[in-house]
Design an enzyme around this catalytic site. Structure first.
Site, PDB file in Angstrom:
ATOM      1  N   SER A 179     -53.999 -66.931 -14.008  1.00  0.00           N
ATOM      2  CA  SER A 179     -54.374 -66.224 -12.866  1.00  0.00           C
ATOM      3  C   SER A 179     -55.683 -65.429 -13.146  1.00  0.00           C
ATOM      4  O   SER A 179     -56.131 -65.021 -12.014  1.00  0.00           O
ATOM      5  CB  SER A 179     -53.215 -65.006 -12.756  1.00  0.00           C
ATOM      6  OG  SER A 179     -53.074 -64.207 -13.872  1.00  0.00           O
ATOM      7  N   HIS A 207     -49.439 -69.471  -9.161  1.00  0.00           N
ATOM      8  CA  HIS A 207     -50.630 -69.667  -8.645  1.00  0.00           C
ATOM      9  C   HIS A 207     -50.756 -71.229  -8.381  1.00  0.00           C
ATOM     10  O   HIS A 207     -51.881 -71.714  -8.101  1.00  0.00           O
ATOM     11  CB  HIS A 207     -51.731 -69.061  -9.505  1.00  0.00           C
ATOM     12  CG  HIS A 207     -51.855 -67.686  -9.588  1.00  0.00           C
ATOM     13  ND1 HIS A 207     -52.617 -66.837  -8.678  1.00  0.00           N
ATOM     14  CD2 HIS A 207     -51.176 -66.876 -10.620  1.00  0.00           C
ATOM     15  CE1 HIS A 207     -52.122 -65.649  -9.045  1.00  0.00           C
ATOM     16  NE2 HIS A 207     -51.452 -65.525 -10.203  1.00  0.00           N
ATOM     17  N   LYS A 238     -47.514 -65.260  -2.984  1.00  0.00           N
ATOM     18  CA  LYS A 238     -49.068 -65.632  -3.181  1.00  0.00           C
ATOM     19  C   LYS A 238     -49.114 -66.733  -1.933  1.00  0.00           C
ATOM     20  O   LYS A 238     -49.500 -66.323  -0.843  1.00  0.00           O
ATOM     21  CB  LYS A 238     -49.413 -66.141  -4.313  1.00  0.00           C
ATOM     22  CG  LYS A 238     -49.201 -65.023  -5.376  1.00  0.00           C
ATOM     23  CD  LYS A 238     -49.505 -65.597  -6.840  1.00  0.00           C
ATOM     24  CE  LYS A 238     -49.212 -64.323  -7.984  1.00  0.00           C
ATOM     25  NZ  LYS A 238     -47.896 -63.694  -7.941  1.00  0.00           N
TER      26      LYS A 238
END
Length: 392
Positions: A179, A207, A238
């Protein structure tokens, strides 16, 4: 409680204190936020596919609010497990090509709950040194031995696995996309070491979900390694633009987690409105591949422009583009100067990153146009030259 002030003053003196700042999504300008009455290009968000304000998601959530309760009212094992959970979990399992899936409140709850459910005293967890804090805390809660290997150093991991070969259970856990650095885990080598040492392998695709794979399934799918992973975790907060997390694996694993994952057992279930939004977001992630293409193109464009300008840019092909500044004060000043230039880009400092590697963590969204990013690169270069971070 004076000790708090003493500690806080020390942190402030080292430019490590964090403060909360208000910002809201800009109306009718995706990829931008409003802060202090100013419009800023948002290069700090994890809304990678630009879905947070998608009309279909908002409509699904609006409809849920009109026909369901505002909250779930209890934990999932009491009365909070509504039909929206089953619908979403079935869809996630199908998307991930897994036997079963389980939805958690967020990624932190998922990681801390899964790890502490799988291992305990007498076991060992092998964790990349740059793994997310939720993984580190999950290991601490589990009371298992924590064997941290140097970032992506497979020789070091091999030596640790050999050292603890007599452990009752062995769990290797890693982010797939890190990240704060934006680079990838060495998944093929991790699978090989898992096999050699009889370990379990857990990956955190927070991610990677939505970004990699033909339908956004994640980096493991893109590399053809999905069925080599024992525990697959990802988030809906996300690339999905909503909230929550999922864990995929065997039916036995999910059955075990329902009985052993304390954050699931003892937390109020997600509201139906969130599940409705996620379900719609999943369909958009699966079907709108153009967003991944736009994200990839934008990420390459900004990364190349910053590297060409002379910045120390991290490797990788993810939308996370770290520019290492060095000391905390300079990183904070750089972030403030960028805001004056109309760019929201946060300074990341220790302990989130190692000492001496304070950075600006730029993150690209499919909502950003090429013009947005090229203009941002010009402004970032201007700040870099003015502050002496780069030279002409």
């Amino acid at each position: 409680m004076d000790w708090m002030n003493i500690e806080l003053e020390a942190w402030a003196g080292e430019a490590k204190e964090r403060v909360l700042r208000e910002s809201i999504p800009a109306r009718n300008r995706t990829g931008y936020i409003e802060r202090g009455g100013r419009l800023l290009l948002n290069l700090s968000s994890n809304d990678y596919l630009g879905l947070a304000g998608h009309p279909a998601i908002l409509e699904a959530m609006r409809d849920s609010l009109l026909h369901e309760a505002a909250g779930s009212g209890a934990s999932r094992l009491v009365t909070g497990n509504g039909p929206s959970f089953s619908r979403l979990e079935e869809a996630v399992a199908q998307w991930q090509q897994s036997e079963a899936a389980l939805v958690f409140a967020n990624g932190y709850a998922a990681n801390s709950g899964v790890i502490s459910a799988l291992v305990g005293r007498g076991d060992v967890v092998f964790s990349d040194r740059l793994n997310h804090a939720s993984i580190v805390d999950g290991i601490t809660l589990s009371r298992a031995e924590h064997a941290r290997y140097r970032h992506n150093d497979m020789e070091h991991l091999h030596s640790l696995l050999t050292k603890y070969q007599g452990a009752r259970r062995k769990l290797i856990v890693t982010d797939t996309v890190f990240s704060m650095d934006g680079d990838h885990a060495l998944l093929r080598k991790l699978v090989q070491l898992k096999r050699e040492h009889g370990a379990m392998l857990m990956v955190d695709e927070a991610h990677g979900s939505g970004i990699y794979g033909a339908h956004g399934e994640g980096l493991c799918h893109k590399m053809g390694l999905k069925h080599e992973v024992d525990v697959h975790m990802g988030t809906f907060s996300k690339a999905f633009g909503v909230y929550g997390a999922y864990v995929c694996g065997s039916r036995t694993l999910i059955r075990w987690l329902v009985n052993k994952a304390r954050p699931l057992i003892y937390s109020t279930a997600l509201p139906p409105v969130v599940l409705a939004g996620v379900y719609t977001a999943l369909e958009l992630v699966r079907t709108e591949a153009i967003r991944r293409v736009q994200l990839d193109e934008g990420s390459r464009l900004l990364r190349d422009a910053l590297r060409e300008a002379g910045f120390r840019v991290g490797s990788g092909d993810s939308p996370i583009i770290p520019v290492v500044i060095g000391d905390n004060d300079t990183a904070l000043s750089f972030s403030s100067a960028l805001e004056e230039e109309g760019i929201a880009a946060v300074a990341i400092r220790p302990p989130t990153v190692p000492e001496g590697t304070a950075r600006i963590r730029f993150s690209v969204s499919a909502a950003h146009t090429a013009a947005d990013l090229l203009d941002a690169a010009v402004r970032i270069r201007r700040v870099g030259l003015r502050m002496g971070v780069i030279v002409s």
